[in-house]
Scaffold this active site. Sequence first.
Site, PDB file in Angstrom:
ATOM      1  N   CYS A 177      36.471   8.509  33.741  1.00 49.95           N
ATOM      2  CA  CYS A 177      35.996   7.878  34.669  1.00 49.95           C
ATOM      3  C   CYS A 177      36.710   7.043  35.445  1.00 49.95           C
ATOM      4  O   CYS A 177      36.641   7.066  36.649  1.00 49.95           O
ATOM      5  CB  CYS A 177      34.746   6.760  34.354  1.00 49.95           C
ATOM      6  SG  CYS A 177      35.119   6.159  32.509  1.00 49.95           S
ATOM      7  N   HIS A 208      32.253   0.323  37.240  1.00 49.41           N
ATOM      8  CA  HIS A 208      33.754  -0.070  36.552  1.00 49.41           C
ATOM      9  C   HIS A 208      34.750  -0.764  37.916  1.00 49.41           C
ATOM     10  O   HIS A 208      34.310  -0.283  38.900  1.00 49.41           O
ATOM     11  CB  HIS A 208      34.397   1.282  36.109  1.00 49.41           C
ATOM     12  CG  HIS A 208      34.115   1.699  34.721  1.00 49.41           C
ATOM     13  ND1 HIS A 208      33.048   1.256  34.158  1.00 49.41           N
ATOM     14  CD2 HIS A 208      34.529   2.726  34.156  1.00 49.41           C
ATOM     15  CE1 HIS A 208      33.119   1.841  32.699  1.00 49.41           C
ATOM     16  NE2 HIS A 208      33.758   2.806  33.105  1.00 49.41           N
TER      17      HIS A 208
END
Length: 350
Positions: free
Chosen positions: A130, A243
């Site tokens: 990710c 994130h």
Amino acid sequence: MPQSYRVAILGATGAVGTELLSLLDERHFPISELRLLASSRSAGQVMTFQGQSIPVEVVGDRSFENIDIVLASAGGATSKAWAAQIVEAGAVMIDNSSAFRMHPTVPLVVPEVNPSAAAEHVGIIANPNCTTILMNVAVYPLHQVQPVQRIVAATYQSASGAGARAMEEVKTQSREILEGRPPLPEILPYPLAFNLFLHNSPMTDNGYCEEEMKMVNETRKIFAEPDLRVSATCVRVPVLRAHSEAINLEFAQPFHPEQARDILSKAPSVKLVEDWQANYFPMPMDATGRDEVLVGRIRQDISHPNALELWLCGDQIRKGAALNAVQIAELLIEKNWLRPAERAIATPRS
Ligand code: A2P
């Protein structure tokens, strides 16, 4: 009549699996049959897709018969356990785990960066880590204009990266702390609510953890730059999903921030978010549920004439995982690369 495809989601009940289900619906993915697979823990569970109730099946020997595309997000061990069977059944596996990412015959694909790599698949395509996907989407458009020589990243990674149960754990721990009880970590190694800790993936010999080395090695593979210098420090923070990353980019010559801003304002899957007056820049809450990687605070590194600093936030479950996987599936369909003809199938087993 456009063609439609038989799709299986392996790990359908997880954080990424449920997002895959929503994305297939939202993006009108051409589906003729949808099979939802998970472990025996989910036996008897029913999920809804386009108003229809679909029972979750326990993955087994016949799960991949008559399936065209498997979107796998059930962890590396599960991907390794079923990969050979998936490929032998004639399906393409788009694997969200790290199991095959660095395997030489497995393309590692970010559609905005290296779409043509997907054409080379022999049954498995890996979805990158990710943090790597989010960073690559923002850095690659600049790299195309002036090759980046060194990347230094610090990440601020949400609980979602550790799965749906980790997200629940942060909420429970928050309640425990606010009510004066000790927070009890079960899924995560340490309390994350009101805290942070360095990413807990296994440590490697060079002092970097595996998560950090994924950013190094996967970026090199995706950019096809085997010697690119990349360094990262990965940190888990008490954010539910999305994130963030602080990124320093060093070039051979100065890269004017205004030029970088102009390039990124037109880059695919990037949204520039900068209000300098209001000190408003990308935030994980704003990135949550969005498809684009939010990029901002682009500025000259005052410690190096050829370096830029930037900040980004991206939804870890969407572009960082499920969306990228669905985009790869869409790419295979659009380019007619689903079943590569005349290629020897050599399924990597690890
Ligand atoms: P289950 O819910 O039955 O455990 P997350 O990343 O959010 O933790 O989700 C992981 C997903 O992978 C879940 O759907 C989980 O199913 C699935 N999963 C985990 N282990 C296995 C396994 N051994 N076989 C099949 N599915 C698995």
